[in-house]
Design an enzyme around this catalytic site. Structure first.
Site, PDB file in Angstrom:
ATOM      1  N   GLY A 177       0.846  -1.190   0.000  1.00  0.00           N
ATOM      2  CA  GLY A 177       0.000   0.000   0.000  1.00  0.00           C
ATOM      3  C   GLY A 177       0.874   1.230   0.000  1.00  0.00           C
TER       4      GLY A 177
ATOM      5  N   SER B 152       6.346  -4.638  -2.274  1.00  0.00           N
ATOM      6  CA  SER B 152       5.942  -3.295  -2.675  1.00  0.00           C
ATOM      7  C   SER B 152       6.189  -2.305  -1.524  1.00  0.00           C
ATOM      8  CB  SER B 152       4.476  -3.335  -3.100  1.00  0.00           C
ATOM      9  OG  SER B 152       4.152  -2.215  -3.862  1.00  0.00           O
ATOM     10  N   TRP B 153       5.130  -1.632  -1.039  1.00  0.00           N
ATOM     11  CA  TRP B 153       5.345  -0.788   0.152  1.00  0.00           C
ATOM     12  C   TRP B 153       5.916  -1.625   1.297  1.00  0.00           C
ATOM     13  CZ3 TRP B 153       6.375   3.300   2.852  1.00  0.00           C
ATOM     14  CH2 TRP B 153       6.153   3.274   4.226  1.00  0.00           C
TER      15      TRP B 153
ATOM     16  N   ASP C 255       6.708  -5.106 -14.026  1.00  0.00           N
ATOM     17  CA  ASP C 255       6.043  -4.471 -12.885  1.00  0.00           C
ATOM     18  C   ASP C 255       5.830  -3.003 -13.236  1.00  0.00           C
ATOM     19  OD1 ASP C 255       6.693  -4.526  -9.303  1.00  0.00           O
ATOM     20  OD2 ASP C 255       5.570  -3.063 -10.505  1.00  0.00           O
TER      21      ASP C 255
ATOM     22  N   HIS D 228       3.460  -6.909 -11.085  1.00  0.00           N
ATOM     23  CA  HIS D 228       3.792  -6.477  -9.724  1.00  0.00           C
ATOM     24  C   HIS D 228       3.289  -7.420  -8.634  1.00  0.00           C
ATOM     25  CE1 HIS D 228       4.424  -3.529  -6.495  1.00  0.00           C
ATOM     26  NE2 HIS D 228       3.189  -3.770  -6.095  1.00  0.00           N
TER      27      HIS D 228
HETATM   28  C1  LIG Z   1       2.140   2.025  -4.955  1.00  0.00           C
HETATM   29  N1  LIG Z   1       1.727   0.956  -4.038  1.00  0.00           N
HETATM   30  C2  LIG Z   1       2.540  -0.180  -4.106  1.00  0.00           C
HETATM   31  C3  LIG Z   1       2.116  -1.190  -3.092  1.00  0.00           C
HETATM   32  O1  LIG Z   1       2.592  -1.211  -1.981  1.00  0.00           O
HETATM   33  C4  LIG Z   1       1.090  -2.125  -3.468  1.00  0.00           C
HETATM   34  N2  LIG Z   1       0.886  -2.591  -4.643  1.00  0.00           N
HETATM   35  N3  LIG Z   1      -0.150  -3.456  -4.540  1.00  0.00           N
HETATM   36  C5  LIG Z   1      -0.541  -3.466  -3.304  1.00  0.00           C
HETATM   37  C6  LIG Z   1      -1.681  -4.276  -2.773  1.00  0.00           C
HETATM   38  C7  LIG Z   1      -1.381  -5.757  -2.961  1.00  0.00           C
HETATM   39  C8  LIG Z   1      -1.904  -3.996  -1.303  1.00  0.00           C
HETATM   40  C9  LIG Z   1      -2.907  -3.928  -3.562  1.00  0.00           C
HETATM   41  O2  LIG Z   1       0.213  -2.660  -2.574  1.00  0.00           O
END
Ligand SMILES: CNCC(=O)c1nnc(C(C)(C)C)o1
Length: 300
Positions: free
Chosen positions: A29, A96-97, A251, A279
């Site tokens: 997120g 990701s985050w 990604d 991603h």
């Molecule tokens: C820019 N946000 C990148 C991230 O953390 C992210 N990408 N997908 C997600 C979820 C799986 C939580 C939808 O978080």
């Protein structure tokens, strides 16, 4: 629930085998909340894994709150949870985050980390945020980008993150909600190589979208309360920690350039490029590589 003492109650759950290999999952997120999929990455016969919903999202309360909600307060929460579990150190898993937060946590508390499994590397540098929220990914998804632009007045579109900040913190519930769904759906429809209705549906949910969009935008307009490039600059603090980096070649949310820059600064970390993936953790090649990495660390 853990009471942070700063107005937030943090939901956590502990799964697997007491006395197993300690691990913690840091969701994405920010604002995405943890999911059963993340729990299922860990063999319950070998891991003692803690998952939690970071401040303001998922089952943590108050919902979508931005008060006392920063990278460094989340780092403190992770240490508080580790001490609550009685673990000396633990494997830190983040995508990701979650990879951002994992790096921030490990560089702050390297002595608390036994290993790192990271996916879809994201470090909140200006170019990374510009790519996803101003111009870049918009060239790959021009149709979906038009819907992302819709809530923003034409004369505000030169700085979309700031414009969304105003909309997402508006006193008007309808303005907040409309902007939140547009922001959330942009991500939900661009994080897989091929269209994925499950993600799209999840991100259209107004309650989920409100926390996801408000918290993401809050962190991004503040660049995570980090210096530009800080997490790669300070990687020396964690180069001794066993690690696996898994990155999808296609990604579009957190493009491979960041993972590559991290890899070049941290050659000791195993680097796994998945050439047919986007991603999301659910992309076949990514899921397989993550399961392999997690299983191997249980054997060590
Ligand atoms: C820019 N946000 C990148 C991230 O953390 C992210 N990408 N997908 C997600 C979820 C799986 C939580 C939808 O978080």
């Amino acid at each position: 629930m853990m009471d942070t003492g700063e107005g937030h109650l943090v939901y956590w759950e502990r799964c697997g085998k007491p006395g197993g290999v300690p691990a913690v999952v840091l969701h994405g997120g920010p604002g995405g909340g943890c999911t059963p999929t993340q729990r299922q990455l860990f063999d319950p016969e070998r891991y003692d894994v803690l998952l939690f919903d970071q401040r303001g999202c998922g089952r943590s309360t108050p919902h979508a709150s931005l008060e006392n909600n920063t990278t460094w307060r989340l780092v403190d929460d992770i240490e508080r949870l580790r001490k609550m579990c009685g673990f000396e150190k633990w494997l830190v898993f983040g995508g990701s985050w979650g990879s951002t937060l994992a790096l921030a946590y490990a560089e702050t508390h390297p002595q608390s980390v036994s290993a790192l499994v990271l996916r879809g590397i994201f470090t909140l540098r200006k170019a990374e945020l510009h790519w996803y929220y101003q111009e870049g990914a918009s060239w790959l998804f021009p149709d979906k980008w038009e819907r992302f632009l819709e809530p923003v007045a034409e004369d505000q579109r030169h700085d979309l993150m700031s414009a969304y900040r105003k909309l997402l913190t508006s006193e008007d519930e309808e303005i907040r909600g409309r902007a939140a769904v547009a922001w959330s759906v942009w991500e939900g429809e661009t994080i897989t190589l091929l269209p994925n209705e499950g993600f799209a549906t999840q991100h259209r949910d107004p309650s989920y979208a409100l926390a996801f969009a408000r918290i993401e935008n809050h962190y991004f307009v503040h660049a995570g309360w980090m210096d530009e490039g800080q997490l790669i600059r300070d990687v020396e603090a964690i180069r001794h920690i066993p690690a696996v980096i898994v990155q999808g070649r296609y990604d579009t949310a957190t493009p491979v350039r960041t993972a590559w820059d991290l890899h070049r600064a941290w050659p000791e970390a195993e680097f796994v490029m998945i050439d047919d993936a986007g991603h999301a953790v659910s992309e076949p090649g990514i899921l397989s590589a993550l399961l392999d990495a997690v299983d191997r660390f249980a054997d060590k």
